[in-house]
Design an enzyme around this catalytic site. Sequence first.
Site, PDB file in Angstrom:
ATOM      1  N   LEU A  44     -41.212  43.658 -19.534  1.00 29.77           N
ATOM      2  CA  LEU A  44     -42.361  44.561 -19.603  1.00 29.77           C
ATOM      3  C   LEU A  44     -41.987  45.998 -19.981  1.00 29.77           C
ATOM      4  CD1 LEU A  44     -45.400  44.835 -19.314  1.00 29.77           C
ATOM      5  CD2 LEU A  44     -45.104  45.116 -16.842  1.00 29.77           C
ATOM      6  N   LEU A  47     -42.426  47.369 -23.614  1.00 27.56           N
ATOM      7  CA  LEU A  47     -43.704  47.940 -24.021  1.00 27.56           C
ATOM      8  C   LEU A  47     -43.997  49.240 -23.291  1.00 27.56           C
ATOM      9  CD1 LEU A  47     -46.457  47.837 -25.444  1.00 27.56           C
ATOM     10  CD2 LEU A  47     -47.263  46.350 -23.598  1.00 27.56           C
ATOM     11  N   GLU A  48     -43.770  49.262 -21.990  1.00 28.72           N
ATOM     12  CA  GLU A  48     -44.160  50.419 -21.186  1.00 28.72           C
ATOM     13  C   GLU A  48     -43.415  51.690 -21.576  1.00 28.72           C
ATOM     14  OE1 GLU A  48     -46.516  51.014 -19.403  1.00 28.72           O
ATOM     15  OE2 GLU A  48     -47.118  49.410 -18.083  1.00 28.72           O
ATOM     16  N   SER A  49     -42.120  51.571 -21.793  1.00 32.50           N
ATOM     17  CA  SER A  49     -41.322  52.790 -21.998  1.00 32.50           C
ATOM     18  C   SER A  49     -40.240  52.643 -23.055  1.00 32.50           C
ATOM     19  CB  SER A  49     -40.650  53.176 -20.679  1.00 32.50           C
ATOM     20  OG  SER A  49     -39.728  52.158 -20.289  1.00 32.50           O
ATOM     21  N   TYR A 117     -52.147  45.820 -14.457  1.00 35.53           N
ATOM     22  CA  TYR A 117     -50.999  46.729 -14.421  1.00 35.53           C
ATOM     23  C   TYR A 117     -51.283  47.914 -15.338  1.00 35.53           C
ATOM     24  CZ  TYR A 117     -46.037  48.103 -14.262  1.00 35.53           C
ATOM     25  OH  TYR A 117     -44.860  48.783 -14.055  1.00 35.53           O
TER      26      TYR A 117
END
Length: 211
Positions: A44, A47-49, A117
């Site tokens: 994940l 994508l997030e950071s 989320y």
Amino acid sequence: NYISQYLNRARPFTINAFKRCGGYYAIVLEIFNEHKIPLELSFLPLLESGFNPYAVSRSKATGMWQFMRSTARELGLKSNEWVEERRDIEKSTLAAIMHLKNLYCIFGSWELALASYNGGAGYIKKAMKKTGTSSFEELLKSGYLKMETCQFVHRYAALTVIYLNQERFGIKKDIPESLEIRTVNIILKSSVNLKETSRLLGADMETCLLY
């Protein structure tokens, strides 16, 4: 569509994210292996950071897992002017696992857990109540969800598929070999002089303050 996007227009982001992932992923995977949660969710942060522990979004979400300060505190992470545990690889990963598990318990679906989320559990609950559906795909079709949340799960899936099939997608040749980053936690018995520490480590003060 998103696989094509990350292989073409967003290729520089993909390469940088995969490079950083190679450095930090062993630490993340080790923690995931200790908990009953799908290992694919360990990707994940792509994508997030882009697997950047120092990433800060426009909304001030911080760290590899992009926690807002209020969410971080609810999950037991310290976030104040002196300590920022949202940037701690091990602690933030444990918090992310706890958060994802909680969301799965609420919705009974990993797709909905991922959507919440991004958009928040309250937002997804409201969408389900408004549309009368508990299916992620039906929520997408309803047109009720905001665009960012609609795209979130599929963007995550696209990056995960590419990462697990780098050779097949012809991107492996562009990913520089990265050294695995290992950390050791040390309990200090007294205060230390950061200037002297930076001299001994051969690192500048800014780097010492970050770590």
